[in-house]
Design an enzyme around this catalytic site. Structure first.
Site, PDB file in Angstrom:
ATOM      1  N   LYS A 199       1.082  27.662 -21.620  1.00 59.06           N
ATOM      2  CA  LYS A 199       0.156  28.797 -21.470  1.00 59.06           C
ATOM      3  C   LYS A 199       0.329  29.693 -22.687  1.00 59.06           C
ATOM      4  O   LYS A 199       1.276  30.448 -22.797  1.00 59.06           O
ATOM      5  CB  LYS A 199       0.475  29.562 -20.183  1.00 59.06           C
ATOM      6  CG  LYS A 199      -0.241  30.909 -20.044  1.00 59.06           C
ATOM      7  CD  LYS A 199      -1.740  30.757 -19.923  1.00 59.06           C
ATOM      8  CE  LYS A 199      -2.376  32.066 -19.456  1.00 59.06           C
ATOM      9  NZ  LYS A 199      -2.264  33.166 -20.395  1.00 59.06           N
ATOM     10  N   SER A 235       4.152  30.866 -20.440  1.00 59.54           N
ATOM     11  CA  SER A 235       3.741  32.124 -21.036  1.00 59.54           C
ATOM     12  C   SER A 235       4.889  32.868 -21.712  1.00 59.54           C
ATOM     13  O   SER A 235       5.418  32.407 -22.712  1.00 59.54           O
ATOM     14  CB  SER A 235       3.050  32.993 -19.979  1.00 59.54           C
ATOM     15  OG  SER A 235       2.350  34.041 -20.586  1.00 59.54           O
TER      16      SER A 235
END
Length: 477
Positions: free
Chosen positions: A417, A392
């Protein structure tokens, strides 16, 4: 409004706006009088934050956003994050909170239909789900065909309905889970800031939300106040995220803010005692090379919280003062956190105008190109360590530095992600987390589900790093 990354939501999450309107959902079998549109809780560290990164056990119905595990909430104070309408300055009284809609006035069918409408309006297929617009419309007819006798039954229907979308990040939040999420406070003094365009064309920082009875509210800060300075440092030109990090500090210490009250325009200097603090995610040290002359600055960034950018700047400057010729940024096992923190960290290494990230989604607010807006703090070669738990916000930093020829990546393929979630409040106090967008790297690579392949499996010689970066710059010119 959308998270976070933090946010993003914020974060995500972090700056909270659970009173903003949305278009009305499709009529349900049992409409209610005086219906309010479903509220949006954009979990960003502040407004303007891309998203709160939602990386976790994706099938859990527990709190599923990336508030750092070591983020300390005051145990003695369980005040909800309420919203206030500014009163006249001279009265200086607590503003009225928006009344909650009684659960009994909202039918079970309304709650289910509301959740359905949010997904119908905002959900983006990440490519790995089996969501289809036509099947989704059929799903509404199926679930609303018969009366829903209880609220728990309505919640169960929403859970199954969201699960059918095939996206592990789109899920249901119970009222208690949503309530806990709404207490997230980025600043440590009980306020959230938002960037607002002024009449003169400038950007102002205003108090978007405030914890009633919290440190800032008790000291005299009010909803709608414009923040002018923190500890004597002007916030003009600063983002809401940067200003929020300035408010952070050790628990029970004091921070002095200058605010301009709405309506009468009175300016006031207010001293606030901090109650909540995020712990530093930055560890750093100098590592002399074998020649005994060259120094490498090693920095371990454990997560992206409110202090990530501020403490990283301190680390970089201290290492530069110690004579560091190269930097080793360790993002291994960093699962992310506030996406906006990742964006701000990446900017420290990029030239003005370099792209940090592209975001795409059905909502125009999600579609944007985020670029660096200042000169880099670091110009020497950088090596970024990654592994399969680099996710992320960490992947945002890694790819931004890599694609702009500022760093090489070393280690294992990253997690992959690359989705943006927003959190929406339903009328009964429950909520839904919905994937509303995704981000792609400066080189237009969609990393979601794929991750990023590093340049090297093991640490290369720094001369090799310099050659690789020079070749990258030549290729991009």
């Amino acid at each position: 409004m959308h998270c976070a990354a933090c946010c993003s939501r914020l974060i995500t999450a972090a700056a909270v706006n659970n009173r903003s309107g949305r278009p009305p959902p499709a009529p349900s079998p049992q409409p209610v009088a005086n219906r309010r549109w479903h509220h949006t809780l954009a979990l960003r560290c502040v407004a303007g934050v891309l998203s709160l990164s939602l990386f976790n056990n994706t099938h859990s119905l527990g709190l599923a956003h990336e508030i750092p595990a070591n983020y300390d909430h005051p145990k003695e104070q369980e005040t909800e994050l309420e919203w206030m309408v500014a009163e006249k300055c001279e009265e200086q009284t607590a503003a009225e909170t928006a009344p909650e809609l009684a659960t009994s006035t909202v039918s079970n069918e309304e709650i289910v239909d509301e959740a359905w409408s949010i997904v119908n309006d905002s959900f983006i297929n990440s490519g790995n789900s089996n969501w289809d617009p036509e099947r989704w419309r059929q799903k509404r007819e199926e679930v609303l065909r018969n009366p829903i006798r209880s609220r728990s039954r309505a919640h169960d229907i929403i859970k199954r309905m969201l699960a059918s979308a095939g996206d592990p990040y789109t899920r249901f939040l119970t009222p208690s889970e949503f309530s806990r999420m709404a207490k997230y406070d980025l600043t440590g003094v009980g306020i959230n800031l938002r960037e607002v365009d002024g009449e003169d064309g400038s950007t102002k920082l205003k108090v978007l939300g405030i914890v009633l009875g919290g440190p800032a509210h008790t000291a005299g800060v009010r909803q709608g106040d414009e923040l002018l300075s923190v500890n004597g440092e002007s916030v003009e030109g600063k983002t809401a995220f940067v200003a929020s990090s300035l408010l952070q500090g050790p628990k029970e210490t004091y921070v002095t803010v200058e605010v301009k009250h709405p309506d009468c325009g009175q300016t006031e200097t207010i001293r606030i005692q901090r109650q909540v603090t995020a712990r530093t995610p930055v560890l750093y040290r100098v590592e002399p090379m074998e020649d005994g002359k060259t120094i490498v600055g090693y920095i371990r960034l454990k997560e992206f919280n409110a202090l990530a950018r501020k403490d990283l700047i301190i680390a970089l400057k201290n290492l530069q003062d110690s004579g560091a010729s190269y930097f080793l940024l360790d993002l291994r096992d960093n699962l992310g956190g506030l996406v906006q923190a990742g964006i701000e960290v990446a900017k420290l290494f990029l030239d003005e105008g370099n792209t940090v990230i592209y975001t795409v989604g059905r909502d125009p607010q999600v579609q944007q190109s985020i670029t660096a807006d200042s000169t880099p703090l670091v110009t020497v070669p950088v090596m970024v360590l990654v592994n399969n738990h680099t996710a992320s916000a960490s992947e945002i930093v890694a790819t931004a530095l890599h694609d702009n020829c500022k760093a090489v990546l070393v280690g294992e393929r990253t997690f992959g992600k690359g989705l943006i979630q927003s959190v929406f409040e339903l009328h009964d106090g429950s909520g839904v987390v919905v994937t509303v967008g995704k981000y792609v790297t400066p080189n237009h690579v969609d990393i979601n589900g794929n991750g990023v392949q590093p340049d090297f499996l093991k640490k290369p010689d720094w001369n090799e790093v310099a050659k690789r970066l020079a070749s990258c710059r030549l290729h991009n010119s």
